[in-house]
Design a protein around this motif. Structure first.
Motif, PDB file in Angstrom:
ATOM      1  N   SER A  30       3.071  -2.504 -10.959  1.00 42.24           N
ATOM      2  CA  SER A  30       2.274  -3.618 -11.469  1.00 42.24           C
ATOM      3  C   SER A  30       0.985  -3.073 -12.090  1.00 42.24           C
ATOM      4  CB  SER A  30       1.931  -4.575 -10.331  1.00 42.24           C
ATOM      5  OG  SER A  30       1.059  -3.926  -9.414  1.00 42.24           O
ATOM      6  N   PRO A  31       0.338  -3.854 -12.954  1.00 37.37           N
ATOM      7  CA  PRO A  31      -0.937  -3.398 -13.531  1.00 37.37           C
ATOM      8  C   PRO A  31      -1.975  -3.074 -12.450  1.00 37.37           C
ATOM      9  CG  PRO A  31      -0.143  -5.346 -14.697  1.00 37.37           C
ATOM     10  CD  PRO A  31       0.768  -5.137 -13.520  1.00 37.37           C
ATOM     11  N   GLU A  32      -1.962  -3.831 -11.353  1.00 34.26           N
ATOM     12  CA  GLU A  32      -2.911  -3.578 -10.263  1.00 34.26           C
ATOM     13  C   GLU A  32      -2.625  -2.242  -9.576  1.00 34.26           C
ATOM     14  OE1 GLU A  32      -2.488  -7.946 -10.953  1.00 34.26           O
ATOM     15  OE2 GLU A  32      -1.032  -6.377 -10.495  1.00 34.26           O
ATOM     16  N   GLY A  68       7.538  -7.127  -5.115  1.00 40.33           N
ATOM     17  CA  GLY A  68       6.895  -7.377  -6.402  1.00 40.33           C
ATOM     18  C   GLY A  68       5.408  -7.656  -6.327  1.00 40.33           C
ATOM     19  N   LYS A  69       4.808  -7.493  -5.152  1.00 41.40           N
ATOM     20  CA  LYS A  69       3.376  -7.754  -4.985  1.00 41.40           C
ATOM     21  C   LYS A  69       2.715  -6.541  -4.342  1.00 41.40           C
ATOM     22  CE  LYS A  69       0.361 -11.467  -3.528  1.00 41.40           C
ATOM     23  NZ  LYS A  69       0.267 -12.803  -3.007  1.00 41.40           N
ATOM     24  N   LEU A  70       1.523  -6.203  -4.808  1.00 33.92           N
ATOM     25  CA  LEU A  70       0.788  -5.073  -4.253  1.00 33.92           C
ATOM     26  C   LEU A  70       0.424  -5.360  -2.798  1.00 33.92           C
ATOM     27  CD1 LEU A  70      -0.379  -2.317  -4.903  1.00 33.92           C
ATOM     28  CD2 LEU A  70      -2.425  -3.446  -5.768  1.00 33.92           C
ATOM     29  N   LEU A 102      -2.085  -8.363  -1.862  1.00 36.29           N
ATOM     30  CA  LEU A 102      -3.036  -8.665  -2.922  1.00 36.29           C
ATOM     31  C   LEU A 102      -3.172 -10.180  -3.023  1.00 36.29           C
ATOM     32  CD1 LEU A 102      -4.816  -7.443  -5.189  1.00 36.29           C
ATOM     33  CD2 LEU A 102      -2.864  -7.838  -6.712  1.00 36.29           C
ATOM     34  N   GLU A 103      -4.398 -10.658  -2.881  1.00 38.93           N
ATOM     35  CA  GLU A 103      -4.667 -12.097  -2.967  1.00 38.93           C
ATOM     36  C   GLU A 103      -5.066 -12.479  -4.386  1.00 38.93           C
ATOM     37  OE1 GLU A 103      -8.482 -14.138  -1.495  1.00 38.93           O
ATOM     38  OE2 GLU A 103      -7.039 -14.371   0.138  1.00 38.93           O
ATOM     39  N   SER A 104      -5.904 -11.628  -5.011  1.00 40.20           N
ATOM     40  CA  SER A 104      -6.338 -11.906  -6.380  1.00 40.20           C
ATOM     41  C   SER A 104      -6.835 -10.619  -7.029  1.00 40.20           C
ATOM     42  CB  SER A 104      -7.448 -12.965  -6.394  1.00 40.20           C
ATOM     43  OG  SER A 104      -8.612 -12.458  -5.775  1.00 40.20           O
ATOM     44  N   SER A 105      -6.893 -10.656  -8.351  1.00 39.54           N
ATOM     45  CA  SER A 105      -7.422  -9.511  -9.096  1.00 39.54           C
ATOM     46  C   SER A 105      -7.987 -10.003 -10.413  1.00 39.54           C
ATOM     47  CB  SER A 105      -6.328  -8.472  -9.344  1.00 39.54           C
ATOM     48  OG  SER A 105      -5.352  -8.982 -10.217  1.00 39.54           O
ATOM     49  N   MET A 136      -1.992   3.082   3.154  1.00 37.33           N
ATOM     50  CA  MET A 136      -0.934   3.268   2.165  1.00 37.33           C
ATOM     51  C   MET A 136      -0.843   2.009   1.310  1.00 37.33           C
ATOM     52  SD  MET A 136       0.156   6.228   2.775  1.00 37.33           S
ATOM     53  CE  MET A 136       1.198   7.361   3.625  1.00 37.33           C
ATOM     54  N   PHE A 137      -0.964   2.196  -0.016  1.00 36.82           N
ATOM     55  CA  PHE A 137      -0.826   1.098  -0.974  1.00 36.82           C
ATOM     56  C   PHE A 137       0.548   1.209  -1.621  1.00 36.82           C
ATOM     57  CE2 PHE A 137      -5.332   2.041  -0.680  1.00 36.82           C
ATOM     58  CZ  PHE A 137      -5.939   0.802  -0.655  1.00 36.82           C
TER      59      PHE A 137
END
Length: 188
Positions: free
Chosen positions: A46-48, A106-108, A124-127, A100-101
């Motif tokens: 993902s972009p994040e 499909g979600k960070l 990830l809640e928001s970016s 660990m990330f």
């Protein structure tokens, strides 16, 4: 005479077996090396997650964990063919921690291996263009009311060589004051 031919025949068969084993080992090693070359290229996510990958290297700063400022070194490195980013803090000390990330469905996501002896997970809640905000993943198995743990994390990309991380912790079911930490890149 017959005994000599039998021994000679066994030696020839043993030699053939050894040659076949060596050839098979060479072919297998070559195949593994070729496959490793293909999979050594980092996979994109993902972009994040791609933004997080830019953290690879060593970062330093000062943090306050409630007892006054202390020096902090953070190392980031990619693992598992570029699908996991490891963050290592206080390496080689009794307070060493790892986060660990990775991408989860499909979600960070992240898992934090904490000095408190637990491993909270966050999603990830928001970016936005500068910030990634992670919040507690209720499926990670921690009892929020009873276990002290890291509950949320915000990473702000101040510039290419400066980030600010802010963690929200929970102790006895209550939020503890956040202590933002600014880190500067020292090595890529």
């Amino acid at each position: 005479m017959k005994l000599g031919k039998t021994i000679e025949k066994r030696e020839i068969n043993t030699m053939k077996t050894k040659i076949i084993a060596v050839c098979a080992t060479v072919v297998l090693a070559a195949a593994i090396c070729l496959n490793a070359e293909e999979s050594s290229k980092p996979k994109s996510g993902s972009p994040e997650f791609e933004r997080l990958k830019t953290l690879v290297g060593t970062w330093t700063g000062k943090t306050d964990m409630g007892h006054g400022p202390i020096d902090m070194t953070v190392n980031y490195r990619l693992l598992a063919g570029g699908t996991v980013l490891e963050e290592r803090v206080f390496a080689g000390t009794p307070n060493e921690m790892i986060t660990m990330f990775y991408e989860k469905n499909g979600k960070l996501a992240l898992t934090h291996y904490c000095v408190m002896g637990n491993r909270p997970g966050m999603l990830l809640e928001s970016s936005d263009a500068k910030t990634l905000k992670f919040d507690f993943d209720k499926t990670c198995g921690i009892d929020v009311a009873k276990e002290a743990h890291m509950h949320a994390l915000t990473i702000t990309f101040d510039d290419a060589d400066t980030i600010t991380a802010s963690c929200k912790a929970m102790i006895d079911g209550k939020e503890v004051a956040e202590h933002p930490t600014t880190l500067k890149r020292t090595r890529s």
